[in-house]
Write an enzyme that holds these catalytic residues in place. Structure first.
Site, PDB file in Angstrom:
ATOM      1  N   ALA A   1      -3.182 -36.338 177.517  1.00 56.48           N
ATOM      2  CA  ALA A   1      -4.529 -35.762 177.462  1.00 56.48           C
ATOM      3  C   ALA A   1      -5.231 -36.078 176.139  1.00 56.48           C
ATOM      4  O   ALA A   1      -4.685 -36.771 175.269  1.00 56.48           O
ATOM      5  CB  ALA A   1      -4.449 -34.256 177.714  1.00 56.48           C
ATOM      6  N   HIS A   2      -6.427 -35.535 175.975  1.00 56.42           N
ATOM      7  CA  HIS A   2      -7.333 -35.896 174.868  1.00 56.42           C
ATOM      8  C   HIS A   2      -6.718 -35.734 173.468  1.00 56.42           C
ATOM      9  O   HIS A   2      -5.924 -34.834 173.217  1.00 56.42           O
ATOM     10  CB  HIS A   2      -8.600 -35.031 174.946  1.00 56.42           C
ATOM     11  CG  HIS A   2      -8.303 -33.573 174.763  1.00 56.42           C
ATOM     12  ND1 HIS A   2      -8.266 -32.976 173.534  1.00 56.42           N
ATOM     13  CD2 HIS A   2      -7.978 -32.617 175.656  1.00 56.42           C
ATOM     14  CE1 HIS A   2      -7.953 -31.704 173.675  1.00 56.42           C
ATOM     15  NE2 HIS A   2      -7.765 -31.460 174.955  1.00 56.42           N
ATOM     16  N   ASP A   3      -7.098 -36.622 172.595  1.00 55.13           N
ATOM     17  CA  ASP A   3      -6.784 -36.541 171.159  1.00 55.13           C
ATOM     18  C   ASP A   3      -5.294 -36.635 170.835  1.00 55.13           C
ATOM     19  O   ASP A   3      -4.874 -36.192 169.767  1.00 55.13           O
ATOM     20  CB  ASP A   3      -7.376 -35.259 170.548  1.00 55.13           C
ATOM     21  CG  ASP A   3      -8.888 -35.222 170.707  1.00 55.13           C
ATOM     22  OD1 ASP A   3      -9.534 -36.153 170.201  1.00 55.13           O
ATOM     23  OD2 ASP A   3      -9.412 -34.292 171.358  1.00 55.13           O
TER      24      ASP A   3
END
Ligand code: UDP
Length: 216
Positions: free
Chosen positions: A137-139
């Site tokens: 997922a993000h980051d």
């Protein structure tokens, strides 16, 4: 014949990667796709040619590339060096239904299996494997030679260092930009583990919540 593409490793994972590669290429006539395996056990596996690395290097081809379909990140690092020494390019495999969203940096040699997803603003190093149904997922920031077994749920703001292995169905808790959840270099996360705290380099953690494995 212009391009020769090898799937290094003709064991379980390699046999799963070959059909994904062929689907990605679409028209099989563009390239000759073969298994490369040093065990030299068979001339053909699942109807695809199989040869040793030396035989692969000796085949006529204008361009040679290899995807390393072996779960051990340590083995992938060794074989990557061997390929580079022979001028063999890394080949990135991406299933036709694998998703990569926005601002993703994915270094060479990755294998993204069917139903895997890399969401937005993610950085991943060399020779990454996302087995079926895994997501990042993000980051997230992921190092080199990291392996995700099937169904890994890696939530946002997780940092994973080189050579970590994340087992089937593990869940990594979301971190924050100020305090990402970190998985240290060479760590192993056991199948089904729910990781809620940082994992030190080289540790093996199991269970829910994940704790260091104490061997009998
Ligand atoms: N292998 C190889 N050269 C090496 C190391 C491994 O050809 O230097 C092959 C090995 O013969 C085996 C495969 O890679 O066929 C690895 O299989 P394994 O079951 O260990 O891994 P998996 O398929 O589960 O990733």
């Amino acid at each position: 014949m212009t391009q020769l593409i090898g799937v290094y490793g003709a064991s379980g994972f390699g046999r799963e990667v070959m059909p994904v590669l062929l689907a990605q290429l679409g028209d099989r006539k563009q390239a000759r796709c073969v298994f490369v395996d040093d065990a030299g056990q068979d001339d053909a596996i699942n109807g695809h040619e199989c040869m040793t690395f030396e035989a692969f290097c000796a085949q006529p081809a204008e361009r040679r590339a290899i995807t390393i379909a072996i779960a051990s990140g340590v083995v992938r690092e060794t074989l990557e060096k061997k390929c580079i020494a022979e001028g063999i390019l890394p080949f990135d495999v991406k299933a036709t239904n694998a998703l990569i969203m926005d601002e993703v940096e994915l270094a060479a040699g990755s294998i993204l299996c069917p139903f895997s997803t890399i969401t937005s603003n993610v950085k991943i190093g060399r020779q990454f494997h996302a087995n079926i149904y895994s997501y990042v997922a993000h980051d997230c920031v992921i190092g080199d030679f990291v392996t995700f077994a099937p169904g890994v749920k890696c939530n946002g703001n997780v940092h994973i260092d080189d050579h970590a292995y994340i087992g089937t169905g593990a869940i990594l808790r979301q971190g924050t930009p100020e305090k990402p959840l970190t998985i240290g270099a060479g760590a192993i996360v056991g199948m089904g583990a729910v990781v809620t705290r940082d994992v030190p380099p080289g540790a093996t953690v199991v269970g829910n919540p994940a704790k260091p494995l104490i061997k009998d």
